[in-house]
Design a protein around this motif. Structure first.
Motif, PDB file in Angstrom:
ATOM      1  N   LYS A 139       7.685  -0.590  91.388  1.00 58.73           N
ATOM      2  CA  LYS A 139       6.238  -0.712  91.514  1.00 58.73           C
ATOM      3  C   LYS A 139       5.828  -2.182  91.643  1.00 58.73           C
ATOM      4  CE  LYS A 139       5.430   3.725  90.761  1.00 58.73           C
ATOM      5  NZ  LYS A 139       4.875   4.606  91.796  1.00 58.73           N
ATOM      6  N   TYR A 162       9.355  -4.974  87.376  1.00 60.10           N
ATOM      7  CA  TYR A 162       8.455  -4.677  88.482  1.00 60.10           C
ATOM      8  C   TYR A 162       8.500  -5.798  89.516  1.00 60.10           C
ATOM      9  CZ  TYR A 162       6.422  -1.471  85.034  1.00 60.10           C
ATOM     10  OH  TYR A 162       6.245  -0.492  84.095  1.00 60.10           O
ATOM     11  N   ASP A 183       0.370  -1.386  92.845  1.00 60.70           N
ATOM     12  CA  ASP A 183       0.271  -0.145  92.087  1.00 60.70           C
ATOM     13  C   ASP A 183      -0.582  -0.325  90.835  1.00 60.70           C
ATOM     14  OD1 ASP A 183       2.257   1.723  93.518  1.00 60.70           O
ATOM     15  OD2 ASP A 183       3.398  -0.128  93.259  1.00 60.70           O
ATOM     16  N   LEU A 255       1.031   3.865  84.812  1.00 57.50           N
ATOM     17  CA  LEU A 255       1.688   4.177  86.082  1.00 57.50           C
ATOM     18  C   LEU A 255       2.231   5.616  86.094  1.00 57.50           C
ATOM     19  CD1 LEU A 255       3.586   0.828  86.806  1.00 57.50           C
ATOM     20  CD2 LEU A 255       1.539   1.700  87.953  1.00 57.50           C
TER      21      LEU A 255
END
Length: 260
Positions: A139, A162, A183, A255
């Motif tokens: 992400k 990430y 994201d 998320l």
């Protein structure tokens, strides 16, 4: 992973170059404004600077002077036609600077970047292919803060888990979102000119961006400020400095909920 600061006007050439190099390096795009560049050099601490000379009349020659004077150890590659690079010929006499004549294929850019960084190109490409397979579902988190120290701290917290992009203002954040949709966004609430509230309003005004979860970061711990933050209904908020474990747990929760 080596870091590249890519300087130039946001156009298709910059986007394509950034997308290609981002497979093998940490790439951060920066405008060709010397004041913005000075700030980004301190924040990113790049291993190499890549300058697009498309539209040379907009490229401030003081950028070259600043890089040679303050960062002589950082190699600089420029990409431009002979005409575009002619303004900067005197700088190419220094070993720090090198020009690639446009049009140029991405493979040639990769050759030059690896050479200037002392990397083996074939090994770099193999590592890239492995990393793409490993991180294909990784992400992207955009961190927005006008404080360079805070940006570096947040990047260090997140980059093992990430993909991380950085922006030092609300307007730069909107430009970054336009290049690649994150994201999740970590957004500083207190910023000059375009603060966190204004930035969030711009994000929510765009139908394609309005569902991106935003976590506010605020340094002011009083009831009135917290109430003002919560009225905006962010996905979450943290007081600075955020504890790494709590922040990662909250990001993961948000998320997961967004993907379910």
């Amino acid at each position: 992973m080596k870091k590249i600061l890519l300087i130039g006007k946001l156009n298709d050439i910059i986007k394509e170059t950034s997308k290609f190099l981002s497979q093998s390096f940490h790439v951060q795009i920066c405008s060709n404004n010397v004041n913005v560049l000075e700030g980004m050099m301190k924040i990113v601490n790049p291993d190499l600077v890549l300058i697009s000379l498309v539209g040379t009349y907009d490229v401030d020659t003081s950028i070259f002077f600043m890089l040679s004077g303050q960062y002589p150890q950082v190699p600089v590659l420029t990409i431009g036609t002979k005409e575009e690079s002619s303004t900067f010929f005197k700088y190419y006499e220094e070993s720090q600077f090198e020009n690639l004549v446009r049009p140029v294929e991405n493979t040639i850019i990769m050759d030059a970047v690896c050479r200037r960084l002392g990397l083996d190109k074939d090994e770099t490409i193999q590592n890239t292919e492995s990393k793409i397979k490993e991180n294909q579902d990784r992400k992207l988190i955009l961190v927005v803060d006008d404080n360079g120290t805070s940006l570096r701290t947040m990047k260090a917290m997140l980059e093992d888990y990430y993909e991380v992009a950085l922006a030092i203002s609300g307007m730069q954040a909107m430009a970054s979102i336009g290049r690649k949709r994150p994201d999740l966004i970590l957004l500083d609430y207190e910023m000059p000119v375009c603060d966190g509230k204004m930035t969030l309003e711009m994000i929510r005004a765009d139908k394609d961006l309005k569902d991106i979860p935003v976590i506010f970061l605020t340094a002011i711990n009083d009831r009135a400020n917290i109430e003002a933050v919560l009225k905006l209904k962010p996905a979450g908020y943290f007081l600075k400095p955020a504890a790494k474990d709590r922040l990662l747990a909250e990001i993961g929760r948000i998320l997961n909920n967004a993907s379910s």
